[in-house]
Design a protein around this motif. Structure first.
Motif, PDB file in Angstrom:
ATOM      1  N   HIS A 154      28.267  41.330  33.704  1.00  0.00           N
ATOM      2  CA  HIS A 154      27.826  40.668  34.940  1.00  0.00           C
ATOM      3  C   HIS A 154      28.934  39.753  35.472  1.00  0.00           C
ATOM      4  O   HIS A 154      29.227  39.756  36.677  1.00  0.00           O
ATOM      5  CB  HIS A 154      26.551  39.864  34.654  1.00  0.00           C
ATOM      6  CG  HIS A 154      26.096  39.034  35.806  1.00  0.00           C
ATOM      7  ND1 HIS A 154      25.432  39.569  36.894  1.00  0.00           N
ATOM      8  CD2 HIS A 154      26.227  37.706  36.059  1.00  0.00           C
ATOM      9  CE1 HIS A 154      25.170  38.600  37.752  1.00  0.00           C
ATOM     10  NE2 HIS A 154      25.636  37.461  37.268  1.00  0.00           N
ATOM     11  N   ILE A 155      29.557  39.007  34.589  1.00  0.00           N
ATOM     12  CA  ILE A 155      30.649  38.110  34.990  1.00  0.00           C
ATOM     13  C   ILE A 155      31.796  38.918  35.593  1.00  0.00           C
ATOM     14  O   ILE A 155      32.331  38.562  36.650  1.00  0.00           O
ATOM     15  CB  ILE A 155      31.152  37.272  33.786  1.00  0.00           C
ATOM     16  CG1 ILE A 155      30.080  36.274  33.355  1.00  0.00           C
ATOM     17  CG2 ILE A 155      32.465  36.565  34.124  1.00  0.00           C
ATOM     18  CD1 ILE A 155      30.364  35.615  32.011  1.00  0.00           C
ATOM     19  N   ARG A 156      32.181  40.014  34.921  1.00  0.00           N
ATOM     20  CA  ARG A 156      33.269  40.852  35.448  1.00  0.00           C
ATOM     21  C   ARG A 156      32.907  41.406  36.825  1.00  0.00           C
ATOM     22  O   ARG A 156      33.745  41.459  37.726  1.00  0.00           O
ATOM     23  CB  ARG A 156      33.601  41.974  34.468  1.00  0.00           C
ATOM     24  CG  ARG A 156      34.322  41.495  33.220  1.00  0.00           C
ATOM     25  CD  ARG A 156      34.877  42.648  32.388  1.00  0.00           C
ATOM     26  NE  ARG A 156      33.860  43.588  31.952  1.00  0.00           N
ATOM     27  CZ  ARG A 156      33.096  43.452  30.848  1.00  0.00           C
ATOM     28  NH1 ARG A 156      33.270  42.394  30.082  1.00  0.00           N
ATOM     29  NH2 ARG A 156      32.209  44.356  30.534  1.00  0.00           N
ATOM     30  N   GLY A 157      31.643  41.800  37.005  1.00  0.00           N
ATOM     31  CA  GLY A 157      31.185  42.294  38.309  1.00  0.00           C
ATOM     32  C   GLY A 157      31.280  41.226  39.380  1.00  0.00           C
ATOM     33  O   GLY A 157      31.745  41.489  40.496  1.00  0.00           O
ATOM     34  N   GLU A 158      30.845  40.016  39.058  1.00  0.00           N
ATOM     35  CA  GLU A 158      30.924  38.897  40.014  1.00  0.00           C
ATOM     36  C   GLU A 158      32.379  38.604  40.373  1.00  0.00           C
ATOM     37  O   GLU A 158      32.701  38.350  41.529  1.00  0.00           O
ATOM     38  CB  GLU A 158      30.280  37.641  39.414  1.00  0.00           C
ATOM     39  CG  GLU A 158      28.777  37.722  39.264  1.00  0.00           C
ATOM     40  CD  GLU A 158      28.055  37.605  40.590  1.00  0.00           C
ATOM     41  OE1 GLU A 158      28.391  36.706  41.384  1.00  0.00           O
ATOM     42  OE2 GLU A 158      27.163  38.440  40.837  1.00  0.00           O
ATOM     43  N   GLU A 159      33.260  38.635  39.363  1.00  0.00           N
ATOM     44  CA  GLU A 159      34.675  38.368  39.609  1.00  0.00           C
ATOM     45  C   GLU A 159      35.282  39.447  40.499  1.00  0.00           C
ATOM     46  O   GLU A 159      36.085  39.158  41.389  1.00  0.00           O
ATOM     47  CB  GLU A 159      35.440  38.262  38.294  1.00  0.00           C
ATOM     48  CG  GLU A 159      35.101  36.998  37.520  1.00  0.00           C
ATOM     49  CD  GLU A 159      35.653  36.980  36.098  1.00  0.00           C
ATOM     50  OE1 GLU A 159      36.060  38.050  35.571  1.00  0.00           O
ATOM     51  OE2 GLU A 159      35.653  35.884  35.493  1.00  0.00           O
ATOM     52  N   ALA A 160      34.878  40.698  40.307  1.00  0.00           N
ATOM     53  CA  ALA A 160      35.383  41.806  41.129  1.00  0.00           C
ATOM     54  C   ALA A 160      34.923  41.639  42.576  1.00  0.00           C
ATOM     55  O   ALA A 160      35.702  41.862  43.513  1.00  0.00           O
ATOM     56  CB  ALA A 160      34.908  43.142  40.571  1.00  0.00           C
ATOM     57  N   VAL A 163      37.026  38.906  44.213  1.00  0.00           N
ATOM     58  CA  VAL A 163      38.370  39.379  44.544  1.00  0.00           C
ATOM     59  C   VAL A 163      38.318  40.232  45.811  1.00  0.00           C
ATOM     60  O   VAL A 163      39.151  40.094  46.709  1.00  0.00           O
ATOM     61  CB  VAL A 163      38.982  40.180  43.360  1.00  0.00           C
ATOM     62  CG1 VAL A 163      40.223  40.942  43.779  1.00  0.00           C
ATOM     63  CG2 VAL A 163      39.302  39.242  42.206  1.00  0.00           C
ATOM     64  N   LYS A 164      37.315  41.104  45.893  1.00  0.00           N
ATOM     65  CA  LYS A 164      37.153  41.969  47.052  1.00  0.00           C
ATOM     66  C   LYS A 164      36.939  41.150  48.331  1.00  0.00           C
ATOM     67  O   LYS A 164      37.535  41.425  49.368  1.00  0.00           O
ATOM     68  CB  LYS A 164      35.968  42.902  46.817  1.00  0.00           C
ATOM     69  CG  LYS A 164      35.986  44.157  47.587  1.00  0.00           C
ATOM     70  CD  LYS A 164      34.833  45.046  47.114  1.00  0.00           C
ATOM     71  CE  LYS A 164      35.012  46.450  47.613  1.00  0.00           C
ATOM     72  NZ  LYS A 164      33.949  47.338  47.173  1.00  0.00           N
ATOM     73  N   ARG A 167      40.195  39.485  49.399  1.00  0.00           N
ATOM     74  CA  ARG A 167      41.090  40.443  50.042  1.00  0.00           C
ATOM     75  C   ARG A 167      40.653  40.708  51.472  1.00  0.00           C
ATOM     76  O   ARG A 167      41.471  40.818  52.382  1.00  0.00           O
ATOM     77  CB  ARG A 167      41.113  41.759  49.256  1.00  0.00           C
ATOM     78  CG  ARG A 167      41.901  41.696  47.995  1.00  0.00           C
ATOM     79  CD  ARG A 167      41.963  43.056  47.350  1.00  0.00           C
ATOM     80  NE  ARG A 167      42.581  42.961  46.041  1.00  0.00           N
ATOM     81  CZ  ARG A 167      42.329  43.778  45.038  1.00  0.00           C
ATOM     82  NH1 ARG A 167      41.460  44.758  45.187  1.00  0.00           N
ATOM     83  NH2 ARG A 167      42.916  43.617  43.888  1.00  0.00           N
ATOM     84  N   LYS A 168      39.327  40.805  51.648  1.00  0.00           N
ATOM     85  CA  LYS A 168      38.764  41.064  52.972  1.00  0.00           C
ATOM     86  C   LYS A 168      39.123  39.925  53.922  1.00  0.00           C
ATOM     87  O   LYS A 168      39.526  40.137  55.057  1.00  0.00           O
ATOM     88  CB  LYS A 168      37.235  41.184  52.838  1.00  0.00           C
ATOM     89  CG  LYS A 168      36.607  42.053  53.878  1.00  0.00           C
ATOM     90  CD  LYS A 168      35.101  41.996  53.698  1.00  0.00           C
ATOM     91  CE  LYS A 168      34.515  43.354  53.495  1.00  0.00           C
ATOM     92  NZ  LYS A 168      33.056  43.310  53.407  1.00  0.00           N
ATOM     93  N   ARG A 169      38.963  38.682  53.423  1.00  0.00           N
ATOM     94  CA  ARG A 169      39.295  37.499  54.232  1.00  0.00           C
ATOM     95  C   ARG A 169      40.779  37.429  54.538  1.00  0.00           C
ATOM     96  O   ARG A 169      41.176  37.009  55.613  1.00  0.00           O
ATOM     97  CB  ARG A 169      38.833  36.227  53.524  1.00  0.00           C
ATOM     98  CG  ARG A 169      37.365  35.940  53.725  1.00  0.00           C
ATOM     99  CD  ARG A 169      36.998  34.584  53.150  1.00  0.00           C
ATOM    100  NE  ARG A 169      35.986  34.847  52.135  1.00  0.00           N
ATOM    101  CZ  ARG A 169      35.981  34.403  50.905  1.00  0.00           C
ATOM    102  NH1 ARG A 169      36.956  33.642  50.481  1.00  0.00           N
ATOM    103  NH2 ARG A 169      35.039  34.711  50.067  1.00  0.00           N
ATOM    104  N   GLY A 170      41.582  37.844  53.567  1.00  0.00           N
ATOM    105  CA  GLY A 170      43.035  37.787  53.723  1.00  0.00           C
ATOM    106  C   GLY A 170      43.549  38.787  54.733  1.00  0.00           C
ATOM    107  O   GLY A 170      44.559  38.554  55.395  1.00  0.00           O
ATOM    108  N   SER A 171      42.868  39.904  54.910  1.00  0.00           N
ATOM    109  CA  SER A 171      43.330  40.934  55.836  1.00  0.00           C
ATOM    110  C   SER A 171      42.739  40.766  57.238  1.00  0.00           C
ATOM    111  O   SER A 171      43.102  41.459  58.152  1.00  0.00           O
ATOM    112  CB  SER A 171      42.967  42.328  55.303  1.00  0.00           C
ATOM    113  OG  SER A 171      41.557  42.492  55.227  1.00  0.00           O
ATOM    114  N   SER A 172      41.815  39.805  57.402  1.00  0.00           N
ATOM    115  CA  SER A 172      41.193  39.588  58.713  1.00  0.00           C
ATOM    116  C   SER A 172      42.041  38.788  59.647  1.00  0.00           C
ATOM    117  O   SER A 172      42.831  38.018  59.403  1.00  0.00           O
ATOM    118  CB  SER A 172      39.855  38.856  58.582  1.00  0.00           C
ATOM    119  OG  SER A 172      39.031  39.458  57.664  1.00  0.00           O
TER     120      SER A 172
END
Length: 172
Positions: A154-160, A163-164, A167-172
């Motif tokens: 669950h933690i790994r899923g939340e971290e993923a 990150v996603k 990245r979305k915010r960074g490319s906007s």
């Protein structure tokens, strides 16, 4: 020194350490004086400092040393508590799930006599993540190890997801 005798650094149960040492001393047929000298060799860190600070001539036998050792380090002793105490361990508001898992592993395992189902139920009751709670309730973990593995996933899923989103915010 027999190889199965580990050093004692104050982080484990002093009674366990002493019992393992006494068993080895019997097999080796050490005298009272040899037991005192050999036991000293098993102490490291703050336990060694405690031993070195003992007043001169305050230990007359290995029995004296054993009693002093247990009295001084008794707060490290594992002891049986009412099994319901495990339900008092809770994830704190300012504590991440990862931090809580580490704390639960340390605190939850110090209660001797708590069965696996109680440990799982205690862990499930303690977490604050509604998504993980929902996941657990869909399919109850059978062991604490399974619950911890699912919490890590669950933690790994939340971290993923984080990150996603970054990245979305960074490319906007």
């Amino acid at each position: 020194m027999p190889v199965h005798i580990r050093t004692y650094d104050r982080t484990e149960d002093p009674e366990d350490h002493l019992q393992i040492f006494i068993g080895a001393a019997r097999i080796e047929k050490w005298s009272n004086a040899e037991c005192c000298l050999m036991f000293m060799q098993t102490l490291v860190g703050s336990a060694r400092i405690w031993f070195n600070d003992l007043p001169s001539r305050s230990i007359r036998s290995f029995d004296d040393l054993s009693k002093g050792f247990l009295a001084n380090f008794s707060q490290q002793r594992r002891y049986v508590k009412d099994a319901t105490v495990i339900f008092q361990i809770k994830q704190r508001d300012d504590e991440s799930l990862r931090e809580f898992i580490e704390r639960y592993k340390k605190e939850g395992l110090t209660y001797v006599g708590v069965d696996e189902k109680m440990r799982v139920a205690g862990f499930m009751n303690a977490i604050t993540s509604k998504y993980l709670t929902r996941d657990f309730n869909k399919s109850l973990p059978k062991t604490l190890e399974e619950a911890l593995e699912r919490a890590e996933a669950h933690i790994r899923g939340e971290e993923a997801v984080d990150v996603k989103e970054q990245r979305k915010r960074g490319s906007s």
